[in-house]
Write a protein that holds these residues in place. Structure first.
Motif, PDB file in Angstrom:
ATOM      1  N   UNK A  32       0.835  -1.206   0.000  1.00 23.09           N
ATOM      2  CA  UNK A  32       0.000   0.000   0.000  1.00 23.09           C
ATOM      3  C   UNK A  32       0.869   1.256   0.000  1.00 23.09           C
ATOM      4  N   UNK A  33       1.926   1.253   0.804  1.00 28.04           N
ATOM      5  CA  UNK A  33       2.789   2.432   0.893  1.00 28.04           C
ATOM      6  C   UNK A  33       3.500   2.721  -0.421  1.00 28.04           C
ATOM      7  N   UNK A  34       4.002   1.696  -1.088  1.00 24.74           N
ATOM      8  CA  UNK A  34       4.796   1.912  -2.296  1.00 24.74           C
ATOM      9  C   UNK A  34       3.975   2.456  -3.459  1.00 24.74           C
ATOM     10  N   UNK A  35       2.666   2.231  -3.435  1.00 23.99           N
ATOM     11  CA  UNK A  35       1.838   2.779  -4.519  1.00 23.99           C
ATOM     12  C   UNK A  35       1.592   4.276  -4.334  1.00 23.99           C
ATOM     13  N   UNK A  36       1.690   4.771  -3.104  1.00 25.72           N
ATOM     14  CA  UNK A  36       1.313   6.159  -2.847  1.00 25.72           C
ATOM     15  C   UNK A  36       2.216   7.153  -3.583  1.00 25.72           C
ATOM     16  N   UNK A  37       3.560   7.051  -3.529  1.00 27.01           N
ATOM     17  CA  UNK A  37       4.378   7.971  -4.325  1.00 27.01           C
ATOM     18  C   UNK A  37       4.117   7.869  -5.829  1.00 27.01           C
ATOM     19  N   UNK A  38       3.781   6.673  -6.306  1.00 27.87           N
ATOM     20  CA  UNK A  38       3.495   6.494  -7.738  1.00 27.87           C
ATOM     21  C   UNK A  38       2.256   7.294  -8.124  1.00 27.87           C
ATOM     22  N   UNK A  39       1.209   7.194  -7.324  1.00 29.31           N
ATOM     23  CA  UNK A  39      -0.012   7.936  -7.618  1.00 29.31           C
ATOM     24  C   UNK A  39       0.180   9.436  -7.379  1.00 29.31           C
ATOM     25  N   UNK A  40       0.942   9.799  -6.335  1.00 29.57           N
ATOM     26  CA  UNK A  40       1.198  11.214  -6.085  1.00 29.57           C
ATOM     27  C   UNK A  40       1.917  11.854  -7.267  1.00 29.57           C
ATOM     28  N   UNK A  41       2.878  11.141  -7.833  1.00 32.53           N
ATOM     29  CA  UNK A  41       3.631  11.693  -8.962  1.00 32.53           C
ATOM     30  C   UNK A  41       2.711  11.920 -10.153  1.00 32.53           C
ATOM     31  N   UNK A  42       1.864  10.940 -10.449  1.00 35.61           N
ATOM     32  CA  UNK A  42       0.921  11.123 -11.547  1.00 35.61           C
ATOM     33  C   UNK A  42      -0.011  12.300 -11.318  1.00 35.61           C
ATOM     34  N   UNK A  43      -0.452  12.482 -10.090  1.00 30.30           N
ATOM     35  CA  UNK A  43      -1.412  13.538  -9.775  1.00 30.30           C
ATOM     36  C   UNK A  43      -0.760  14.914  -9.793  1.00 30.30           C
ATOM     37  N   UNK A  44       0.392  15.050  -9.130  1.00 27.21           N
ATOM     38  CA  UNK A  44       0.994  16.380  -8.979  1.00 27.21           C
ATOM     39  C   UNK A  44       1.743  16.866 -10.217  1.00 27.21           C
ATOM     40  N   UNK A 109       8.090   5.943 -10.961  1.00 27.07           N
ATOM     41  CA  UNK A 109       7.517   7.278 -10.861  1.00 27.07           C
ATOM     42  C   UNK A 109       7.402   7.857 -12.267  1.00 27.07           C
ATOM     43  N   UNK A 110       6.180   8.155 -12.698  1.00 20.84           N
ATOM     44  CA  UNK A 110       5.926   8.643 -14.051  1.00 20.84           C
ATOM     45  C   UNK A 110       4.992   9.830 -14.004  1.00 20.84           C
ATOM     46  N   UNK A 111       5.216  10.775 -14.909  1.00 17.07           N
ATOM     47  CA  UNK A 111       4.278  11.891 -14.997  1.00 17.07           C
ATOM     48  C   UNK A 111       2.961  11.418 -15.598  1.00 17.07           C
ATOM     49  N   UNK A 112       1.938  12.238 -15.429  1.00 12.97           N
ATOM     50  CA  UNK A 112       0.615  11.922 -15.944  1.00 12.97           C
ATOM     51  C   UNK A 112       0.696  11.665 -17.441  1.00 12.97           C
ATOM     52  N   UNK A 113       0.342  10.459 -17.854  1.00 16.22           N
ATOM     53  CA  UNK A 113       0.511  10.030 -19.242  1.00 16.22           C
ATOM     54  C   UNK A 113      -0.186   8.689 -19.429  1.00 16.22           C
ATOM     55  N   UNK A 114      -0.403   8.262 -20.672  1.00 12.14           N
ATOM     56  CA  UNK A 114      -0.956   6.918 -20.875  1.00 12.14           C
ATOM     57  C   UNK A 114      -0.094   5.830 -20.245  1.00 12.14           C
ATOM     58  N   UNK A 115       1.237   5.997 -20.298  1.00  7.46           N
ATOM     59  CA  UNK A 115       2.124   4.997 -19.696  1.00  7.46           C
ATOM     60  C   UNK A 115       1.915   4.915 -18.188  1.00  7.46           C
ATOM     61  N   UNK A 265      -1.058  18.182 -21.040  1.00  6.56           N
ATOM     62  CA  UNK A 265      -1.109  19.112 -19.909  1.00  6.56           C
ATOM     63  C   UNK A 265      -0.498  18.475 -18.660  1.00  6.56           C
ATOM     64  N   UNK A 266       0.755  18.133 -18.769  1.00  6.38           N
ATOM     65  CA  UNK A 266       1.494  17.542 -17.656  1.00  6.38           C
ATOM     66  C   UNK A 266       2.946  17.966 -17.766  1.00  6.38           C
ATOM     67  N   UNK A 267       3.650  17.925 -16.642  1.00  2.00           N
ATOM     68  CA  UNK A 267       5.078  18.231 -16.629  1.00  2.00           C
ATOM     69  C   UNK A 267       5.852  16.942 -16.861  1.00  2.00           C
ATOM     70  N   UNK A 268       6.462  16.776 -18.042  1.00  2.00           N
ATOM     71  CA  UNK A 268       7.209  15.532 -18.297  1.00  2.00           C
ATOM     72  C   UNK A 268       8.447  15.450 -17.395  1.00  2.00           C
ATOM     73  N   UNK A 269       8.640  14.307 -16.754  1.00  2.00           N
ATOM     74  CA  UNK A 269       9.790  14.142 -15.856  1.00  2.00           C
ATOM     75  C   UNK A 269      10.611  12.938 -16.275  1.00  2.00           C
TER      76      UNK A 269
END
Length: 397
Positions: A32-44, A109-115, A265-269
């Motif tokens: 559960x913990x490891x998914x949180x940074x993944x989702x946070x990165x996509x969201x922020x 960790x991925x930016x908001x994207x289809x991937x 409309x996302x910041x590519x990282x």
């Protein structure tokens, strides 16, 4: 207690002893913990003012993951374990989810994207939509729902063989996080004191993730909330750009109205960026200092959670302002060009790395102790955080 990330994970199967059950529950907390940074990165990484439907859908799932982590901590305490939430549960991304099989890819960790949404969908993929539907003994789980089925089977086995009171020791009732301690719109936490509440917790986690029975809907009605899509199907609406209709089934593609999704409309990282990469450019960019400050707050957040799950449930209140600061610092990072000129020239932006070094861990531990002593939150006492320092991050920068 040893964390799952420190264990040999080759022996996956139904836990047959109480120590094994506690090991699996610690692993569940880490999943559960490891998914949180993944989702946070996509969201922020979503640019402000855009993709609002996607933003709030990801946010809703993230909040429910925090609920799941807390429920598992309650269950682990109920069976005599001690939750570990500190730098030992921090993995280097892309990370392997504990006890997962080879068909479950490492999550990055991925930016908001289809991937990124494809990664989200694989994390939340229901067991009924997973080839084989489960794992062979020793090979690891193939869906999170199947992993929790294994935990449930182990719990039932131990209750049957050892007896209910030998499994639920009731030695640490004060370690249970209750609804008065938990501030989250992703459902209501509850105490676990026996088989019925334990099974309800496991059911809540799996149904919020993959849906109730053969439906696309979660189990939030148990909390008096409006029926909502389970995690997998919320993410699939974003990925496909279309919402589900009221009669759609899990095997169906969404048949409802279009969802406004603009991937540009996302910041590519560069999701594999590390603080060490930023340090090379610290004389020409503030990104290194910002990334270190973010990770320091991440360490403090884990410290408050660790305290809350190990005898001081009210300390969860201290995590709230820390999470808000994490949000603000993350959004600042994502709006900065990557400090490497070559990466910046390719349109890449800086990003939070979710790393904790030994120094950050030590400083965070001292700050957590200092703030807990200053606020002195006791069971049943009103929440007053005015004693907290207005800005305790300077020591980390």
């Amino acid at each position: 207690m040893i964390t799952a990330l420190e264990l040999d994970e080759a022996g996956f199967g139904v836990p047959k002893t109480l120590p094994e059950l506690r090991k699996y529950l610690q692993a569940a907390m880490e999943v559960e913990h490891l998914t949180i940074p993944v989702y946070m990165t996509g969201m922020y990484t979503i640019r402000p003012g855009t993709n609002r439907t996607a933003y709030y859908a990801i946010r809703a799932v993230l909040l429910e993951e925090m609920l799941h982590m807390t429920l598992v901590a309650n269950l682990l305490n109920a069976v005599g374990g001690s939750p570990v939430v500190d730098s030992r549960v921090v993995a280097e991304y892309p990370a392997r989810l504990p006890f997962s099989g080879d068909s479950v890819p490492r999550i990055g960790l991925q930016h908001f994207s289809p991937a990124a949404l494809k990664t989200f969908l694989r994390i939340e993929q229901p067991k009924r939509m997973t080839p084989g539907g489960g794992a062979e003994p020793g090979s690891g789980w193939t869906s999170i729902g199947q992993f929790y089925d294994t935990v449930r089977a182990g719990l039932e086995h131990l209750i049957k063989t050892l007896g209910h009171d030998a499994v639920f020791t009731r030695e640490k009732p004060g370690h249970q996080v209750g609804p008065e301690d938990f501030y989250n719109s992703g459902g209501e936490v509850f105490r676990i004191d026996g088989r019925n509440s334990a099974l309800e917790a496991l059911e809540t986690i799996t149904e919020q993730g993959e849906g109730v029975s053969d439906t696309i809907w979660n189990s939030n009605n148990r909390f008096g909330e409006q029926r909502e899509l389970a995690h997998y199907f919320r993410f699939n609406e974003i990925y496909t750009g279309r919402s589900y209709g009221p009669d759609d089934r899990p095997k169906d593609q969404p048949s409802g109205p279009l969802v406004d999704v603009t991937w540009d409309d996302a910041y590519p990282i560069l999701g594999d960026s590390k603080v060490a990469d930023y340090k090379r450019f610290e004389t020409t960019s503030a990104v290194y200092a910002q990334a270190v400050a973010f990770n320091s707050r991440y360490a403090v957040l884990l410290g408050f959670l660790n305290s809350a799950f190990n005898g001081r449930p009210r300390d969860l209140a201290l995590a709230i302002p820390t999470m808000l600061e994490l949000r603000d610092r993350a959004e600042q990072l994502y709006r900065n060009p990557h400090p490497d000129p070559e990466a910046a020239a390719q349109g890449r932006f800086a990003s939070a790395t979710f790393e904790i070094t030994g120094r950050e861990d030590d400083l965070a531990d001292a700050e957590v102790r200092r703030n807990i002593e200053a606020v002195a939150l006791e069971a049943g006492a009103p929440i007053d955080l005015s004693a907290l320092a207005s800005d305790s991050t300077e020591a980390f920068v």
